[in-house]
Enzyme design. Structure first.
Site, short mmCIF file in Angstrom:
data_model
loop_
_atom_site.label_atom_id
_atom_site.label_comp_id
_atom_site.label_asym_id
_atom_site.label_seq_id
_atom_site.Cartn_x
_atom_site.Cartn_y
_atom_site.Cartn_z
N HIS A 261 0.82 -1.21 -0.01
CA HIS A 261 0.01 -0.17 0.12
C HIS A 261 0.74 1.20 -0.05
O HIS A 261 0.40 2.53 0.00
CB HIS A 261 -0.87 -0.21 1.27
CG HIS A 261 -2.07 0.84 1.17
ND1 HIS A 261 -2.15 1.82 2.20
CD2 HIS A 261 -2.96 1.33 0.39
CE1 HIS A 261 -3.24 2.71 2.00
NE2 HIS A 261 -3.84 2.22 0.94
N LYS B 294 3.20 4.46 -1.01
CA LYS B 294 3.34 5.40 -2.44
C LYS B 294 4.70 5.97 -2.07
O LYS B 294 4.75 7.11 -1.29
CB LYS B 294 2.10 6.51 -2.27
CG LYS B 294 0.86 5.90 -2.40
CD LYS B 294 0.10 5.54 -1.35
CE LYS B 294 -1.27 4.90 -1.48
NZ LYS B 294 -1.89 4.47 -0.30
N ASP C 144 16.29 11.23 -8.92
CA ASP C 144 17.69 11.50 -8.88
C ASP C 144 18.41 11.03 -7.39
O ASP C 144 19.34 11.80 -7.23
CB ASP C 144 17.95 12.85 -9.41
CG ASP C 144 17.64 13.12 -10.84
OD1 ASP C 144 17.98 11.91 -11.55
OD2 ASP C 144 17.36 13.97 -11.47
N HIS D 44 -9.48 11.26 2.60
CA HIS D 44 -8.56 10.15 2.35
C HIS D 44 -7.32 10.03 2.91
O HIS D 44 -6.44 9.12 2.87
CB HIS D 44 -8.39 9.78 0.72
CG HIS D 44 -8.04 8.37 0.38
ND1 HIS D 44 -6.61 8.37 0.10
CD2 HIS D 44 -8.15 7.03 0.51
CE1 HIS D 44 -6.08 6.96 -0.17
NE2 HIS D 44 -7.13 6.44 0.28
N LYS E 202 -4.39 10.49 6.06
CA LYS E 202 -4.01 9.59 7.04
C LYS E 202 -3.03 10.30 7.84
O LYS E 202 -1.79 10.66 7.48
CB LYS E 202 -3.31 8.20 6.63
CG LYS E 202 -3.94 7.43 5.69
CD LYS E 202 -3.38 7.92 4.15
CE LYS E 202 -4.02 6.92 2.99
NZ LYS E 202 -5.43 6.43 3.00
N ASP F 202 -0.41 15.68 20.98
CA ASP F 202 0.01 16.75 21.93
C ASP F 202 0.84 17.88 21.08
O ASP F 202 1.54 18.62 21.67
CB ASP F 202 0.80 16.25 22.99
CG ASP F 202 0.26 15.41 24.15
OD1 ASP F 202 -0.88 15.74 24.30
OD2 ASP F 202 0.99 14.90 24.77
#
Length: 399
Positions: free
Chosen positions: A145, A147, A152, A317, A319, A324
């Protein structure tokens, strides 16, 4: 008699799936080697919209001079994906090393003809996490999952966006798409590079981790951070440790709120000791049953006084996890059992106060574009919802 046969067959199938999962996971866990990266210092840019992210990403890809390494869970066969792949082919034809790694199930729409075109134009390509015998069911559930983009060896991207038309607001059902993605410039890019090359080695049996050309000297940046990879294990422990450290506040943004028993207990314990918890989830869903699967957990934290908001201005979508205002976690892992126990994920812990404040301002804006979810509303009886909750409960691990 016929009913008895059907029941027996279903029980047999259930037993076989159970054994497949049990022994498949045992083998999976035996092969995991946890990697702890040090705290780095890099510079960051924050993207919350697909059009802006893709404009920047595609521009940087077109300027690549030496090598491009990319891993996505989803690439589709649509105009946006075709533009993305055409850039990779163009750079490969111009002498840039291009490696593209896609999750086999997530990018199932990338046909063999597309793969052949990529390879003919010089792109080094592989699908990862294909079905593996003998544990076909378990291997079908363990997805990559992540990404990751590294250009370079000097610049990287990590976050929630995949490649497809919905991510640039071309899907009317999920428009606009709200997500968080980071562009990293500085020494932290080395750790993204290592994680990509580890995944590449696993699929292609090509070890490039010791090749210095992929790890140029990089300057330090302004923001302290740490790259946290996970492989269906120890992410629960990591999240649990963060939650248990919270003294004042916890803020969570996630499209799927299906925590493990341990994480739910940690959240309830935090509420008991006076920690204020704010949760932001979507109002609309992109997958069947995931919203209903979250309802039992939402009821538990609402009873203890958590604030739950449902995002109204499109599909949420992102995450993200704030502890704190001292630590911000952002990356690919959802706040659900699939990310905790099955998927390969990669997250970034941020420790820089200025960057945390910028990210917090983003989620606070999104909360303003949300509505409050109440326990009364969640408990209001609706037959279709109750049926979906009953179906979702036993399979929540796989949603």
């Amino acid at each position: 008699m016929a009913l008895a046969i059907i029941v027996a067959v279903l029980l047999l199938i259930g037993l076989l799936l159970f054994l497949d999962y049990k022994f498949g996971r045992k083998k999976h866990l035996s092969a995991i080697n946890r990697k702890n990266y040090p705290i780095r210092e890099s510079n960051f840019e924050i993207f919350t919209g697909g059009p802006e992210l893709f404009e920047d990403l595609f521009s940087e890809l077109r300027k690549a001079e030496k090598h491009i390494h990319i891993l996505f869970y989803i690439v589709k066969d649509d105009p946006v994906s075709k533009e993305f792949l055409s850039i990779l082919k163009e750079r490969a034809k111009n002498g840039v090393e291009v490696r593209l790694l896609l999750d086999w199930l997530g990018s199932f729409s990338v046909k063999n003809s597309i793969v052949k075109e990529l390879k003919d134009d010089g792109v080094k390509f592989a699908f990862c996490h294909v079905l593996k015998f003998p544990f076909l069911f378990y291997s079908s559930q363990v997805r990559n999952h992540r990404k990751i983009t590294v250009i370079d060896g000097k610049m990287g991207y990590i976050g929630g966006f995949n490649i497809g038309k919905e991510y640039i607001n071309m899907d009317p059902k999920l428009c606009p798409w709200r997500d968080y993605h980071l562009k990293i410039m500085g020494e932290g890019v080395h750790d993204l590079q290592r994680e990509f090359l580890k995944d590449w080695r696993e699929e292609r049996k090509e070890n490039l981790l010791q090749d210095s050309i992929y790890f140029p000297m990089l300057p330090k940046g302004q923001s302290r951070h740490q790259i946290i990879p996970s492989e269906g294990f120890y992410l629960e422990e990591t999240f649990s440790g963060l939650i248990r450290k919270a003294e004042k506040s916890i803020m969570i943004g996630t499209p799927y709120f299906i925590p493990s028993t341990k994480i739910l207990k940690d959240l309830l314990d935090a509420l008991d000791r006076g920690v204020h918890i704010t949760l932001l989830v979507p109002y609309k869903s992109d997958h069947a049953l995931v919203q209903e699967a979250s309802h039992p957990y939402l009821r538990e934290i609402l009873k203890k006084g958590a604030d739950v908001h449902q995002y109204l201005k499109g599909f949420y979508h992102a995450k993200v996890l704030f502890i704190d205002d001292n630590i911000c976690d952002i990356g690919t892992a959802n706040f659900d059992k699939r990310s905790l126990f099955l998927n390969h994920e990669i997250n970034c812990y941020i420790f820089d106060k200025n960057l945390i404040d910028k990210l917090k301002a983003v989620i606070e804006k999104d909360i303003l574009d949300s509505k409050v979810l109440t326990l009364e509303e969640l408990n209001r009886f609706k037959l279709s919802t109750s049926i979906k909750e009953a179906i979702a409960r036993p399979i929540s691990h796989f949603l």
